[in-house]
Design an enzyme around this catalytic site. Structure first.
Site, PDB file in Angstrom:
ATOM      1  CD  GLN A 184      -0.237  -1.508   3.093  1.00  0.00           C
ATOM      2  OE1 GLN A 184       0.096  -2.424   2.203  1.00  0.00           O
ATOM      3  NE2 GLN A 184      -0.334  -1.531   4.188  1.00  0.00           N
ATOM      4  CB  SER A 230      21.543 -10.396   1.561  1.00  0.00           C
ATOM      5  OG  SER A 230      22.822  -9.971   2.087  1.00  0.00           O
ATOM      6  CD  GLN A 252      25.213 -10.148   4.279  1.00  0.00           C
ATOM      7  OE1 GLN A 252      25.851  -9.287   5.331  1.00  0.00           O
ATOM      8  NE2 GLN A 252      24.252  -9.742   3.682  1.00  0.00           N
ATOM      9  CG  HIS A 255      21.245  -9.330   7.381  1.00  0.00           C
ATOM     10  ND1 HIS A 255      20.584  -8.159   7.828  1.00  0.00           N
ATOM     11  CD2 HIS A 255      22.446  -8.773   6.972  1.00  0.00           C
ATOM     12  CE1 HIS A 255      21.470  -7.000   7.580  1.00  0.00           C
ATOM     13  NE2 HIS A 255      22.471  -7.310   7.147  1.00  0.00           N
ATOM     14  CD  GLU A 320      23.714  -7.630  -0.516  1.00  0.00           C
ATOM     15  OE1 GLU A 320      23.638  -8.547  -0.107  1.00  0.00           O
ATOM     16  OE2 GLU A 320      22.995  -6.505  -0.212  1.00  0.00           O
ATOM     17  CG  HIS A 321      28.077  -7.823   1.186  1.00  0.00           C
ATOM     18  ND1 HIS A 321      26.824  -8.251   1.480  1.00  0.00           N
ATOM     19  CD2 HIS A 321      27.744  -6.433   1.569  1.00  0.00           C
ATOM     20  CE1 HIS A 321      26.156  -7.398   1.779  1.00  0.00           C
ATOM     21  NE2 HIS A 321      26.659  -6.105   1.908  1.00  0.00           N
ATOM     22  CG  ASP A 354      26.159  -3.937   6.525  1.00  0.00           C
ATOM     23  OD1 ASP A 354      26.069  -3.818   5.195  1.00  0.00           O
ATOM     24  OD2 ASP A 354      25.989  -5.092   6.972  1.00  0.00           O
ATOM     25  CD  GLU A 408      15.814   3.490 -39.908  1.00  0.00           C
ATOM     26  OE1 GLU A 408      14.924   4.269 -39.343  1.00  0.00           O
ATOM     27  OE2 GLU A 408      17.016   3.241 -39.368  1.00  0.00           O
ATOM     28  CG  HIS A 413      11.727  10.608 -39.560  1.00  0.00           C
ATOM     29  ND1 HIS A 413      10.427  10.270 -39.537  1.00  0.00           N
ATOM     30  CD2 HIS A 413      12.523  10.337 -38.423  1.00  0.00           C
ATOM     31  CE1 HIS A 413      10.141   9.836 -38.195  1.00  0.00           C
ATOM     32  NE2 HIS A 413      11.384   9.768 -37.464  1.00  0.00           N
TER      33      HIS A 413
END
Lengths: 426, 426
Positions: A184, A230, A252, A255, A320-321, A354, A408, A413
């Site tokens: 939402q 991640s 890590q 998480h 990612e890392h 981080d 074309e 054009h």
């Protein structure tokens, strides 16, 4: 942790396409539609239903900002301000400038840079309420010159927003914070309601509903990325400390259960010791349950024959890392092709990035580092091409442009050029 | 053409969100699924069903390249080569370099730039087969350093691909051209088949099925953008030629019936004359039917009170192409906030940018210039952050990082720093 060879790992490292999830799509599309039709009323209703909060106002009040300032300690504010300075210093180096170039023959070309005007930032709530998310998203947007910035974050059952998040917002100067979460919130930012200003781009992490809603509104507005699970990948040789490696893998892993924690090492001894250390350190962790599940499901120690093989595996993962805990990491950097952030040496652990070092912590996950970049100032700017031909320059180019247009099948054009040629000869 | 005031226009300029189209999604998702499951077999079947072509091979052969070279004339090849040189010269200026910065306290930060490895380019077929599309997509990818480039384009009923497209591919050096169109081509590039190499990013324009398929695979691979109807917006003062303006509006209008062609002028006289000129020039056009429909449905001449008002309206439209046919266009450029490409003066008509001048013709459409940029070299490169702290630097930062980690409830993050602190004191 499972110990295996590179080729054994490669067989497990297959990703399956993620295009369809009918149930999720139906839920998310219904929320998007309701918010588009019913505006604020839909937001109040969803917040009651999904967050259990009855709100009077969708906006955080000035009073609530003050309450938040009272709730946090001085030491936190000092650390957050230092982080803000570091993040600002790094991202300042990403600011791009417009350029113009004058070619021979009276032709000027260029690239004009302008900020995106209105940006909305989603900040997760609940257990995963991160003030660092505020800094990492707001600062690059401000450096880009974004005029209107708003934050949206879900309230708790009492209708309150995490005080650390509010203090982080205050430190950056962002005043408009909505108490809205989930799909939402994304709908409100994308299409606007009585209270929520429609934005041009939505950034920030979120749960699966938020991610899916971002995928659906993409195109109507811009989004940063669709974040997946991640990962951390550590390349280690015999000089690396197994204790450090284990601590970094677990940082890590805490998480969430989907995290992938991978160590690739050229040393069998390091491999064995890391496995032991992970078990030992796991026992003391506050978030042991989560970290343990992640490590059992998606924790790998890969023994590579050579450092080159280690880099090949890492590039295939596109983590990612990526930590390089090896001799001369600066020299080896050239072998890294795909990674969100690269941490060099034994004293650059991932948590440093981080919060604190300066580079962004919003990074491409799940292998998307093969085609995307960390969030940066460039995500909040856009470019316009500039073309300026003199009459002489156009007349010189005219015949070739007309030829290409006619090839074309686009004679109008061609006519746009021809009419200027005729005018000159008339 | 309709002549109106700025405020009258603003009321018509409302865009409606485009999130749902169940019928289209169902068709596209079925195609994606079939190609994922059945690979090449699905591609042969769809090509027979949708393009009416029975193929033996999904790849254009070396022989077919030679046939194409025989079919096109020398003048076309010369013009295309000049366009290639101009496009290369402009895009070369977009190449970014990695940077590193050494801060005080033994901290090095940086940003490493690497090319995306594998890119697929969709080139439309049929009546809208544009060799310029090949140049505009291939050249920036090559300048970025993309290793593997493939083109996919639908064949005609005889199983042949447009020769101008093939010659353009040959001029750029791209050898892998697939005879596949529609959503099935996007599926093949995103997920790979026996013949088609899976890519990391898909770029290029296409019909509604192609656009929708790109939206669905987005996230699994990167895409350039989802192109909507195109537009031209011309800001003109009393110094502009109504004949030129009319020709330029029509050059865009001939593309398709959905095009928006808008002239905003501060001169009532120019407004009237442009309306007359458009009617006059329409009668001679080869693609009269299409251009006329576009002009009748989405052609507007807006009379603005001031130049400032004209810029406000243009920024609200955020047009793909913006021409400034006014006195001192260079000085007025600062009022432009949102536009894909900006053409300055009376001798920089939009078709010049479509083919020849050098900047990219793949531009954000339908108001998306508010949040996106022309296709460029930057679309084929990605960034990795670099963090390198010495032991001393980490120990200095340690307490603040630990404080922030603990605030966020992530004690394993804190531990990754703490363990290095303890090690130092041990």
């Amino acid at each position: 942790m499972k110990i295996m060879t590179a080729s054994q790992f490669t067989q497990t490292n297959t990703s399956s396409p993620s295009v369809q999830d009918k149930q999720l799509d139906q839920t998310v599309l219904e929320i998007l539609k309701h918010v588009q039709i019913n505006g604020d009323n839909a937001l109040f209703a969803y917040t009651e239903k999904l967050d259990g909060a009855q709100l009077d106002n969708l906006l955080v009040s000035e009073e609530e900002f003050y309450e938040a300032m009272e709730l946090v300690d001085e030491e936190f504010v000092t650390a957050l301000n230092q982080a803000k300075d570091n993040i600002t210093a790094y991202h300042s180096l990403q600011i791009e400038k417009s350029w113009f170039t004058e070619l021979e023959n009276e032709v000027v070309l260029g690239q004009k840079i302008t900020p995106i005007e209105r940006v909305g930032i989603y900040v997760p709530g609940g257990k995963a309420a991160y003030p660092s998310t505020v800094l990492m998203n707001v600062i690059p947007a401000q450096l880009a010159g974004v005029k209107s910035l708003s934050i949206t974050t879900p309230p708790n059952q009492n209708g309150k927003v995490n005080p650390y998040v509010l203090v982080a917002a205050r430190i950056t100067g962002v005043k408009r914070v909505y108490k809205i979460g989930g799909a939402q919130a994304i709908a409100a930012l994308a299409y606007g309601t009585e209270t929520v200003e429609k934005v041009n781009k939505i950034v920030g992490p979120g749960n699966v509903y938020v991610a899916r809603a971002k995928k659906w509104v993409y195109g109507d507005v811009a989004i940063d990325m669709i974040a997946g699970p991640s990962e951390i990948c550590i390349i280690a040789d015999e000089t690396a400390s197994p204790r450090f490696i284990a601590a970094d893998l677990l940082s890590q892993a805490e998480h969430d259960e989907e995290v992938r924690a991978i160590c690739i090492t050229t040393s069998q001894e390091v491999a064995t010791k890391v496995a032991d250390e992970v078990e030992r350190q796991l026992t003391d962790l506050e978030r042991k349950q989560i970290a343990e599940t992640a490590i059992r499901n998606n924790g790998y120690i890969i023994v590579a024959e050579t450092l080159i093989e280690a880099f090949e595996v890492a590039n295939e993962i596109a983590p990612e890392h990526l930590q390089l805990m090896i001799k001369n990491p600066n020299e080896q950097l050239r072998y890294v092709q795909h990674a969100g952030a690269i941490f060099l040496g034994n004293y650059s652990p991932e948590p440093l990035g981080d919060y604190f070092a300066g580079p962004n912590h919003t990074l491409p996950t799940s292998g998307t580092a093969k085609f995307s970049s960390p969030l940066g100032v460039y995500d909040f700017m856009k470019k316009s091409s500039i073309i300026n031909y003199s009459q002489k320059a156009l007349l010189q180019a005219a015949d070739q442009v007309i030829k290409l247009a006619n090839t074309e099948g686009l004679s109008a054009h061609a006519n746009s050029i021809q009419i200027r040629k005729d005018d000159h000869h008339a």
